[in-house]
Motif scaffolding. Structure first.
Motif, PDB file in Angstrom:
ATOM      1  N   LYS A 183       2.942  -2.194  -5.548  1.00 57.70           N
ATOM      2  CA  LYS A 183       3.684  -3.333  -6.087  1.00 57.70           C
ATOM      3  C   LYS A 183       4.740  -3.845  -5.111  1.00 57.70           C
ATOM      4  CE  LYS A 183       3.031  -1.795 -10.799  1.00 57.70           C
ATOM      5  NZ  LYS A 183       3.689  -1.347 -12.001  1.00 57.70           N
ATOM      6  N   GLY A 184       4.432  -3.849  -3.809  1.00 59.68           N
ATOM      7  CA  GLY A 184       5.344  -4.394  -2.830  1.00 59.68           C
ATOM      8  C   GLY A 184       6.536  -3.509  -2.509  1.00 59.68           C
ATOM      9  N   ARG A 185       6.527  -2.270  -2.940  1.00 59.36           N
ATOM     10  CA  ARG A 185       7.639  -1.355  -2.687  1.00 59.36           C
ATOM     11  C   ARG A 185       7.362  -0.531  -1.442  1.00 59.36           C
ATOM     12  NH1 ARG A 185       7.324   0.394  -8.679  1.00 59.36           N
ATOM     13  NH2 ARG A 185       8.240  -1.399  -9.678  1.00 59.36           N
ATOM     14  N   TYR A 186       8.427  -0.028  -0.864  1.00 59.81           N
ATOM     15  CA  TYR A 186       8.291   0.774   0.347  1.00 59.81           C
ATOM     16  C   TYR A 186       8.580   2.251   0.105  1.00 59.81           C
ATOM     17  CZ  TYR A 186       7.964  -3.570   2.875  1.00 59.81           C
ATOM     18  OH  TYR A 186       7.551  -4.782   3.331  1.00 59.81           O
ATOM     19  N   GLY A 187       8.700   2.668  -1.130  1.00 60.87           N
ATOM     20  CA  GLY A 187       9.032   4.052  -1.431  1.00 60.87           C
ATOM     21  C   GLY A 187       7.866   5.002  -1.253  1.00 60.87           C
TER      22      GLY A 187
ATOM     23  N   GLU B 286       0.827  -1.206   0.000  1.00 59.46           N
ATOM     24  CA  GLU B 286       0.000   0.000   0.000  1.00 59.46           C
ATOM     25  C   GLU B 286       0.860   1.254   0.000  1.00 59.46           C
ATOM     26  OE1 GLU B 286      -2.809  -0.004   3.179  1.00 59.46           O
ATOM     27  OE2 GLU B 286      -3.454  -2.039   2.733  1.00 59.46           O
ATOM     28  N   ALA B 287       1.956   1.225   0.732  1.00 57.36           N
ATOM     29  CA  ALA B 287       2.788   2.413   0.863  1.00 57.36           C
ATOM     30  C   ALA B 287       3.399   2.832  -0.467  1.00 57.36           C
ATOM     31  CB  ALA B 287       3.896   2.172   1.891  1.00 57.36           C
TER      32      ALA B 287
ATOM     33  N   ARG C  92       1.355  16.010   0.447  1.00 58.61           N
ATOM     34  CA  ARG C  92       2.472  15.699  -0.447  1.00 58.61           C
ATOM     35  C   ARG C  92       3.755  16.227   0.170  1.00 58.61           C
ATOM     36  NH1 ARG C  92       1.325  17.757  -6.248  1.00 58.61           N
ATOM     37  NH2 ARG C  92       1.116  19.704  -5.110  1.00 58.61           N
ATOM     38  N   TRP C  93       4.888  15.669  -0.284  1.00 54.29           N
ATOM     39  CA  TRP C  93       6.195  15.916   0.325  1.00 54.29           C
ATOM     40  C   TRP C  93       7.219  16.216  -0.749  1.00 54.29           C
ATOM     41  CZ3 TRP C  93       7.712  16.286   5.272  1.00 54.29           C
ATOM     42  CH2 TRP C  93       9.034  16.045   5.610  1.00 54.29           C
TER      43      TRP C  93
ATOM     44  N   ILE D 122      11.884  10.122   6.495  1.00 61.29           N
ATOM     45  CA  ILE D 122      11.115  10.712   7.598  1.00 61.29           C
ATOM     46  C   ILE D 122       9.751  11.175   7.099  1.00 61.29           C
ATOM     47  CG2 ILE D 122      11.035  12.627   9.230  1.00 61.29           C
ATOM     48  CD1 ILE D 122      14.176  12.397   9.296  1.00 61.29           C
ATOM     49  N   GLY D 123       9.715  11.783   5.933  1.00 65.77           N
ATOM     50  CA  GLY D 123       8.435  12.215   5.371  1.00 65.77           C
ATOM     51  C   GLY D 123       7.513  11.045   5.097  1.00 65.77           C
ATOM     52  N   ARG D 124       8.058   9.976   4.534  1.00 64.43           N
ATOM     53  CA  ARG D 124       7.260   8.804   4.169  1.00 64.43           C
ATOM     54  C   ARG D 124       6.740   8.057   5.385  1.00 64.43           C
ATOM     55  NH1 ARG D 124       7.843   3.402   3.605  1.00 64.43           N
ATOM     56  NH2 ARG D 124       9.966   3.410   4.399  1.00 64.43           N
ATOM     57  N   THR D 125       7.568   7.900   6.406  1.00 62.68           N
ATOM     58  CA  THR D 125       7.192   7.048   7.536  1.00 62.68           C
ATOM     59  C   THR D 125       6.587   7.803   8.714  1.00 62.68           C
ATOM     60  OG1 THR D 125       9.422   7.175   8.476  1.00 62.68           O
ATOM     61  CG2 THR D 125       8.937   5.323   6.980  1.00 62.68           C
TER      62      THR D 125
END
Length: 130
Positions: free
Chosen positions: A11-15, A7-8, A56-57, A81-84
């Motif tokens: 396609k299974g990515r963490y970006g 979800e993040a 948005r970041w 930091i922005g993403r998590t």
């Protein structure tokens, strides 16, 4: 791989999802001009209402006479930091904001924890509506 990672970033990515990024030059210039600036010890953060339904970041790391390796490290730290930390807090509270983070020269010497603490405190401030 967990569904949470899918979800993040899709396609299974963490970006950071593309829809959560500020990359267009004109949007960045507009945020610099019209965004409300918040200063921390290591960063300048420009905040404005988002034209889309989610927060948005964006990250700007000037060279400040440092090597590209150091610059990339600061960029990666700020994006993470922005993403998590920051975007999930804002989205959970329904705050659709655009945040553009510009590293000051002091950011090059900052630890990850110091940058995280500054940005999470700012996110809490923005969520409380102060």
């Amino acid at each position: 791989m967990s569904d949470e990672g899918a979800e993040a970033g899709g396609k299974g990515r963490y970006g950071l999802p593309r829809t959560a990024r500020i990359t267009a030059s004109e949007e960045i210039r507009t945020l610099f001009r019209r965004g409300k600036r918040k200063r921390t010890r290591h960063l300048d953060v420009f905040v404005s209402a988002s034209p889309v339904s989610r927060s948005r970041w964006g990250v700007v790391v000037p060279k400040h006479r440092h090597r590209i390796v150091e610059r990339n490290l600061v960029k990666r730290r700020l994006r993470e930091i922005g993403r998590t930390e920051v975007l999930p807090r804002l989205d959970d509270r329904g705050r659709g904001l655009d945040l553009l983070v510009r590293a000051r020269p002091e950011a090059y010497g900052a630890e990850f924890a110091a940058l995280r603490d500054e940005l999470t405190a700012l996110a809490e401030e923005l969520c409380s509506g102060v």
